[in-house]
Scaffold this motif. Sequence first.
Motif, PDB file in Angstrom:
ATOM      1  N   ARG A  74       0.878  -1.171   0.000  1.00 50.82           N
ATOM      2  CA  ARG A  74       0.000   0.000   0.000  1.00 50.82           C
ATOM      3  C   ARG A  74       0.916   1.221   0.000  1.00 50.82           C
ATOM      4  O   ARG A  74       1.697   1.423   0.926  1.00 50.82           O
ATOM      5  N   LEU A  75       0.806   2.027  -1.045  1.00 56.22           N
ATOM      6  CA  LEU A  75       1.703   3.162  -1.227  1.00 56.22           C
ATOM      7  C   LEU A  75       0.931   4.477  -1.150  1.00 56.22           C
ATOM      8  O   LEU A  75      -0.242   4.548  -1.527  1.00 56.22           O
ATOM      9  N   SER A  76       1.613   5.484  -0.655  1.00 55.77           N
ATOM     10  CA  SER A  76       1.082   6.847  -0.675  1.00 55.77           C
ATOM     11  C   SER A  76       1.944   7.665  -1.625  1.00 55.77           C
ATOM     12  O   SER A  76       3.163   7.759  -1.450  1.00 55.77           O
ATOM     13  N   VAL A  77       1.305   8.222  -2.650  1.00 58.76           N
ATOM     14  CA  VAL A  77       2.048   8.987  -3.649  1.00 58.76           C
ATOM     15  C   VAL A  77       2.579  10.278  -3.046  1.00 58.76           C
ATOM     16  O   VAL A  77       3.746  10.626  -3.191  1.00 58.76           O
ATOM     17  N   GLY A  78       1.719  11.008  -2.360  1.00 52.87           N
ATOM     18  CA  GLY A  78       2.143  12.240  -1.705  1.00 52.87           C
ATOM     19  C   GLY A  78       2.220  13.432  -2.651  1.00 52.87           C
ATOM     20  O   GLY A  78       2.295  13.282  -3.874  1.00 52.87           O
ATOM     21  N   TYR A  79       2.189  14.613  -2.053  1.00 52.03           N
ATOM     22  CA  TYR A  79       2.342  15.831  -2.824  1.00 52.03           C
ATOM     23  C   TYR A  79       3.806  15.997  -3.253  1.00 52.03           C
ATOM     24  O   TYR A  79       4.703  15.381  -2.664  1.00 52.03           O
ATOM     25  N   PRO A  80       4.072  16.822  -4.283  1.00 47.32           N
ATOM     26  CA  PRO A  80       5.462  17.101  -4.652  1.00 47.32           C
ATOM     27  C   PRO A  80       6.264  17.541  -3.434  1.00 47.32           C
ATOM     28  O   PRO A  80       5.792  18.345  -2.619  1.00 47.32           O
ATOM     29  N   LYS A  81       7.471  17.018  -3.301  1.00 46.42           N
ATOM     30  CA  LYS A  81       8.244  17.229  -2.079  1.00 46.42           C
ATOM     31  C   LYS A  81       8.821  18.634  -1.962  1.00 46.42           C
ATOM     32  O   LYS A  81       8.981  19.161  -0.872  1.00 46.42           O
ATOM     33  N   THR A  82       9.177  19.228  -3.092  1.00 48.33           N
ATOM     34  CA  THR A  82       9.822  20.536  -3.050  1.00 48.33           C
ATOM     35  C   THR A  82       9.136  21.496  -4.026  1.00 48.33           C
ATOM     36  O   THR A  82       8.378  21.084  -4.915  1.00 48.33           O
ATOM     37  N   LEU A  83       9.433  22.766  -3.863  1.00 50.04           N
ATOM     38  CA  LEU A  83       8.932  23.782  -4.795  1.00 50.04           C
ATOM     39  C   LEU A  83       9.451  23.502  -6.199  1.00 50.04           C
ATOM     40  O   LEU A  83       8.733  23.661  -7.188  1.00 50.04           O
ATOM     41  N   GLU A  84      10.716  23.067  -6.287  1.00 51.43           N
ATOM     42  CA  GLU A  84      11.315  22.782  -7.596  1.00 51.43           C
ATOM     43  C   GLU A  84      10.557  21.661  -8.312  1.00 51.43           C
ATOM     44  O   GLU A  84      10.370  21.705  -9.539  1.00 51.43           O
ATOM     45  N   ASP A  85      10.127  20.632  -7.550  1.00 51.81           N
ATOM     46  CA  ASP A  85       9.357  19.541  -8.148  1.00 51.81           C
ATOM     47  C   ASP A  85       8.026  20.052  -8.693  1.00 51.81           C
ATOM     48  O   ASP A  85       7.584  19.653  -9.776  1.00 51.81           O
ATOM     49  N   GLU A  86       7.388  20.935  -7.938  1.00 54.54           N
ATOM     50  CA  GLU A  86       6.097  21.484  -8.362  1.00 54.54           C
ATOM     51  C   GLU A  86       6.256  22.298  -9.642  1.00 54.54           C
ATOM     52  O   GLU A  86       5.447  22.200 -10.576  1.00 54.54           O
ATOM     53  N   VAL A  87       7.326  23.092  -9.694  1.00 55.15           N
ATOM     54  CA  VAL A  87       7.596  23.896 -10.893  1.00 55.15           C
ATOM     55  C   VAL A  87       7.914  22.978 -12.071  1.00 55.15           C
ATOM     56  O   VAL A  87       7.471  23.227 -13.209  1.00 55.15           O
TER      57      VAL A  87
END
Length: 322
Positions: free
Chosen positions: A171-184
């Motif tokens: 069972r995995l949790s994807v999660g939100y992008p870890k850093t601002l750079e990942d989101e960009v």
Amino acid sequence: MEVGELALLSSLIVDAISEVYIGNRDVVEKTLAAALVNGNVLFEDHPGLGKTLLAKAFSRVLGLDYRRIQFTPDLLPADIVGTKVWRQNTGTFELVRGPVFTNVLLADEINRAPPKTQSALLEAMEERQVTIEGETLKLERPFFVMATQNPIEYEGTYPLPEAQLDRFLLRLSVGYPKTLEDEVAILEARLRWKKDDPTVDLKPVIDRETFLEMQRTVEESVYVSRPVLRYIAELVRNVRADGRVEAGPSPRGALALLKVAKASAAMDGRDFVIPDDVKKFAFETLSHRVVIKAEYSFEGVTGREVVEKALQATHVPKESEE
């Protein structure tokens, strides 16, 4: 296939998927490890985090067939496995196969269908076969299920029973992008792709036969010493022995941890399992197999906390013991 070749192919596969699934390479690696042992994966996370994208990218990069089922309250078992239809012109029943006849099956929002429909997947997930009106049909290898569910939305849902949760290797949790750079990077990639589904442009890194060979290599060429086997067994028993636990992982849970640890070793280029391979997947393999007693559940105790305590209490074998 040598283990070293498997490790190289695994790295190429993860790189290819990471071109469209940006920011969480660890989830990609763990999903691949599960796939290498035909393990089913449950992605439990909020909407919009790329769970469907990840499943589609996997199937394309591995050169496998892919089907998707949108689970809804009115979905029937026959909509999943298929049924037999009477053909007037021939005077016979014709087997109409359902979407379960594929290699990678995405069960989207699996907890939105009632238990009767959810249970239609149990035989396929565990035995890689389905029974349609008394006729048993084998599924094509490889076959594994990637299912998704929203952990915070309960209206109109049917919680997965323990029997079905137990059939998910991870069972995995994807999660939100870890850093601002990942989101960009995600936003920049969308501008570059000029489309919402970049998986259509992905090219297979391997084909089905190569992937089956990788699975055979994990099964046959990775050694597990007796001290590591004892480590897995003691860890599982320590989870069960926790006073806050109503029901702990069954032997199937221990076997799941063993299999995915072998895949982890092979992906790292080793033909032997070390305790770190076990630790790497302990939470994702065991947490969802823990049922917390009601009085502790109300206090917010989770399966992850129980597994963490068991890891701390379990003796880790040293090299000299192996």
